[in-house]
Design a protein around this motif. Structure first.
Motif, PDB file in Angstrom:
ATOM      1  N   SER A  48       0.383  11.276   7.798  1.00 35.70           N
ATOM      2  CA  SER A  48       0.275  10.792   6.423  1.00 35.70           C
ATOM      3  C   SER A  48      -0.175   9.598   6.537  1.00 35.70           C
ATOM      4  O   SER A  48      -0.736   9.115   5.433  1.00 35.70           O
ATOM      5  CB  SER A  48       1.660  11.045   5.684  1.00 35.70           C
ATOM      6  OG  SER A  48       2.534  10.055   6.323  1.00 35.70           O
ATOM      7  N   THR A  49      -0.299   8.683   7.351  1.00 35.99           N
ATOM      8  CA  THR A  49      -1.058   7.122   7.399  1.00 35.99           C
ATOM      9  C   THR A  49      -1.398   7.115   8.885  1.00 35.99           C
ATOM     10  O   THR A  49      -1.000   7.925   9.816  1.00 35.99           O
ATOM     11  CB  THR A  49       0.022   5.958   6.848  1.00 35.99           C
ATOM     12  OG1 THR A  49       0.971   5.816   8.352  1.00 35.99           O
ATOM     13  CG2 THR A  49       0.804   6.626   5.784  1.00 35.99           C
ATOM     14  N   CYS A  70      -1.969  13.799   2.766  1.00 35.67           N
ATOM     15  CA  CYS A  70      -1.269  12.932   1.693  1.00 35.67           C
ATOM     16  C   CYS A  70      -0.740  13.726   0.645  1.00 35.67           C
ATOM     17  O   CYS A  70      -1.582  14.559  -0.012  1.00 35.67           O
ATOM     18  CB  CYS A  70      -2.214  11.666   1.175  1.00 35.67           C
ATOM     19  SG  CYS A  70      -1.262  10.715  -0.155  1.00 35.67           S
ATOM     20  N   CYS A  72       0.388  14.227  -2.841  1.00 39.72           N
ATOM     21  CA  CYS A  72       0.005  13.674  -4.028  1.00 39.72           C
ATOM     22  C   CYS A  72      -0.287  14.670  -5.121  1.00 39.72           C
ATOM     23  O   CYS A  72      -1.012  15.418  -4.959  1.00 39.72           O
ATOM     24  CB  CYS A  72      -1.274  12.735  -3.918  1.00 39.72           C
ATOM     25  SG  CYS A  72      -1.458  11.409  -5.384  1.00 39.72           S
ATOM     26  N   THR A  93      -5.198   1.772   7.360  1.00 41.70           N
ATOM     27  CA  THR A  93      -6.080   2.666   6.912  1.00 41.70           C
ATOM     28  C   THR A  93      -7.401   1.719   6.266  1.00 41.70           C
ATOM     29  O   THR A  93      -6.869   0.859   5.217  1.00 41.70           O
ATOM     30  CB  THR A  93      -5.478   3.696   5.701  1.00 41.70           C
ATOM     31  OG1 THR A  93      -4.559   4.504   6.490  1.00 41.70           O
ATOM     32  CG2 THR A  93      -6.555   4.364   5.072  1.00 41.70           C
ATOM     33  N   CYS A 132      -2.922   7.351  -4.120  1.00 38.02           N
ATOM     34  CA  CYS A 132      -1.830   8.467  -3.426  1.00 38.02           C
ATOM     35  C   CYS A 132      -1.253   7.976  -2.479  1.00 38.02           C
ATOM     36  O   CYS A 132      -0.227   7.947  -2.180  1.00 38.02           O
ATOM     37  CB  CYS A 132      -3.326   9.560  -3.256  1.00 38.02           C
ATOM     38  SG  CYS A 132      -2.339  10.930  -2.073  1.00 38.02           S
ATOM     39  N   LEU A 133      -1.827   7.128  -1.704  1.00 36.58           N
ATOM     40  CA  LEU A 133      -1.272   6.469  -0.554  1.00 36.58           C
ATOM     41  C   LEU A 133      -0.272   5.673  -0.723  1.00 36.58           C
ATOM     42  O   LEU A 133       0.914   5.367  -0.438  1.00 36.58           O
ATOM     43  CB  LEU A 133      -2.474   5.803   0.272  1.00 36.58           C
ATOM     44  CG  LEU A 133      -3.382   6.747   1.268  1.00 36.58           C
ATOM     45  CD1 LEU A 133      -4.490   5.939   1.886  1.00 36.58           C
ATOM     46  CD2 LEU A 133      -2.612   7.296   2.130  1.00 36.58           C
ATOM     47  N   THR A 134      -0.425   4.665  -2.096  1.00 33.35           N
ATOM     48  CA  THR A 134       0.366   3.397  -2.201  1.00 33.35           C
ATOM     49  C   THR A 134       1.310   3.683  -3.397  1.00 33.35           C
ATOM     50  O   THR A 134       2.315   2.822  -3.628  1.00 33.35           O
ATOM     51  CB  THR A 134      -0.422   2.272  -2.596  1.00 33.35           C
ATOM     52  OG1 THR A 134      -1.192   2.499  -3.712  1.00 33.35           O
ATOM     53  CG2 THR A 134      -1.353   1.798  -1.582  1.00 33.35           C
ATOM     54  N   TRP A 139       3.574  -1.412   0.759  1.00 32.57           N
ATOM     55  CA  TRP A 139       2.373  -1.412   1.370  1.00 32.57           C
ATOM     56  C   TRP A 139       1.562  -2.893   1.549  1.00 32.57           C
ATOM     57  O   TRP A 139       1.985  -3.620   0.471  1.00 32.57           O
ATOM     58  CB  TRP A 139       1.099  -0.572   1.032  1.00 32.57           C
ATOM     59  CG  TRP A 139       1.431   1.017   1.080  1.00 32.57           C
ATOM     60  CD1 TRP A 139       2.451   1.623   0.461  1.00 32.57           C
ATOM     61  CD2 TRP A 139       0.870   1.742   1.868  1.00 32.57           C
ATOM     62  NE1 TRP A 139       2.317   3.054   0.849  1.00 32.57           N
ATOM     63  CE2 TRP A 139       1.457   3.108   1.860  1.00 32.57           C
ATOM     64  CE3 TRP A 139      -0.330   1.563   2.771  1.00 32.57           C
ATOM     65  CZ2 TRP A 139       0.958   4.259   2.498  1.00 32.57           C
ATOM     66  CZ3 TRP A 139      -0.749   2.945   3.506  1.00 32.57           C
ATOM     67  CH2 TRP A 139      -0.111   3.956   3.201  1.00 32.57           C
TER      68      TRP A 139
END
Length: 269
Positions: A48-49, A70, A72, A93, A132-134, A139
Motif C-alpha cells: 500500500s506504500t 491503495c 480509497c 513515494t 488517497c495516500l494521505t 505522512w
C-alpha cells in the motif's frame, strides 16, 4: 515455527551491541520475522506504500516503478508508483519530479487531479492519489532540490503533509519544517491550508489567478497558491524573469526537483 524464524527471534531477544549499519539490518530482520509469523509474502500481502518494500526484502530494492494498491473511496485503486528506496532510509513515494523541462506543467484542473507525465521522467502524481495516500495516518514530505551550478542537493523536510478531498478543492496541510535550507518556504502563513488552483479553477486569495499571470509571471502551473507563492514547484522550468523558490529573501530556480512522501511510521523501530 521455521528454523529461520527461530534464528530471527533469537536475534531480537538477546542483547546485541550493533553498529548503525547492523542496527538497520536488524530493523529489517525484525520486520521480516513478523511477516514470517503472520505467514505474509509479497504475493499475499497488499503493498500500500513504498515503505512496504522494506518489509519483504533483506536487501534494499532498487529505486524505480512498482505497482501499489491503495484503499480509497470504498475500493482498491491499483496504480504504478515511483519508489525511492535509498534517500534517508528509503520508503518514499515520489509525487512530483522536474529535471529537464520536457513536461508541460501549465495544465487544467482535470490533469492535476488525475496526474500526468512519465514516472521515470518528469511527472505530477495527481491530487486524487495524494489524497488517497494521505487521508489516513501521519505522512511526511521531503523535497530534494538541486540548484544550477551546484551538484550538492539541498532539501526541505516536513513532518506533516496531507492533501484534502476533491470536495474541499484538495487543500494542503503542511508543517514541522526541518531541512538544510535556512527558511521554510511553504510557511504556515502562505501555503498551509490553501486550496489547489489551476488556470481553469481559481481558489487563491489574490485579486488575479496566480496560476495564470501575476506581473511578469505567467503560465504558472497548478499549485496551493495564496497571494501568490513563496514556493511553486510547478512553475515554468527555469524561467528567466522570476523565481519558484524564496529562501532567505532570494528567489531561486532549481534545475532538479523531487517531491516525495512516506508515512512517519515507515522505518521499523
Amino acid at each position: 515455527m521455521t528454523t529461520l524464524h527461530i534464528i530471527l527471534i533469537s536475534l531480537f531477544t538477546t542483547g546485541i551491541t550493533a553498529t548503525p549499519y547492523c542496527d538497520q539490518q536488524l530493523k529489517q530482520l525484525r520486520v521480516a520475522a513478523n511477516n514470517l509469523k503472520q505467514k505474509c509474502t509479497v504475493n499475499t500481502t497488499t503493498i500500500s506504500t513504498c515503505c512496504d518494500l522494506n518489509a519483504f526484502y533483506f536487501f534494499t530494492k532498487p529505486s524505480g516503478v512498482y505497482q501499489m494498491d491503495c484503499w480509497c473511496g470504498g475500493k482498491w485503486n491499483i496504480a504504478n508508483v515511483f519508489c525511492d528506496t535509498t534517500t534517508a532510509n528509503g520508503g518514499w513515494t515520489v509525487i512530483q519530479r522536474r529535471k529537464d523541462g520536457s513536461e508541460n506543467f501549465n495544465r487544467p484542473w482535470a490533469d492535476y487531479e488525475k496526474g500526468f507525465g512519465d514516472l521515470r521522467g518528469e511527472f505530477w502524481y495527481g491530487l486524487k492519489a495524494m489524497n488517497c495516500l494521505t487521508q489516513t495516518g501521519q505522512w511526511e514530505l521531503r523535497v530534494d532540490i538541486e540548484f544550477p551550478g551546484n551538484k550538492t542537493r539541498s532539501y526541505l523536510h516536513y513532518n506533516v503533509f496531507r492533501v484534502g478531498s476533491a470536495s474541499e478543492e484538495y487543500p494542503l496541510t503542511i508543517g514541522g519544517f526541518t531541512g538544510i535550507t535556512p527558511t521554510d518556504p511553504f510557511s504556515a502563513k502562505v501555503h498551509n491550508g490553501q486550496k489547489f488552483s489551476t488556470y481553469d479553477n481559481d481558489n487563491d486569495k489574490h485579486g488575479n489567478n496566480c496560476a495564470v499571470q501575476v506581473g511578469n509571471a505567467k503560465d504558472n502551473g497548478g499549485w496551493w497558491y495564496k497571494d501568490c507563492w513563496n514556493i511553486n514547484l510547478n512553475l515554468q522550468y527555469n524561467p528567466k524573469e522570476y523565481g519558484s523558490l524564496l529562501l532567505g529573501g532570494t528567489w531561486y530556480n532549481p534545475r532538479w526537483i523531487e517531491m516525495k512522501i512516506r508515512p512517519l511510521s515507515c522505518i521499523p523501530q
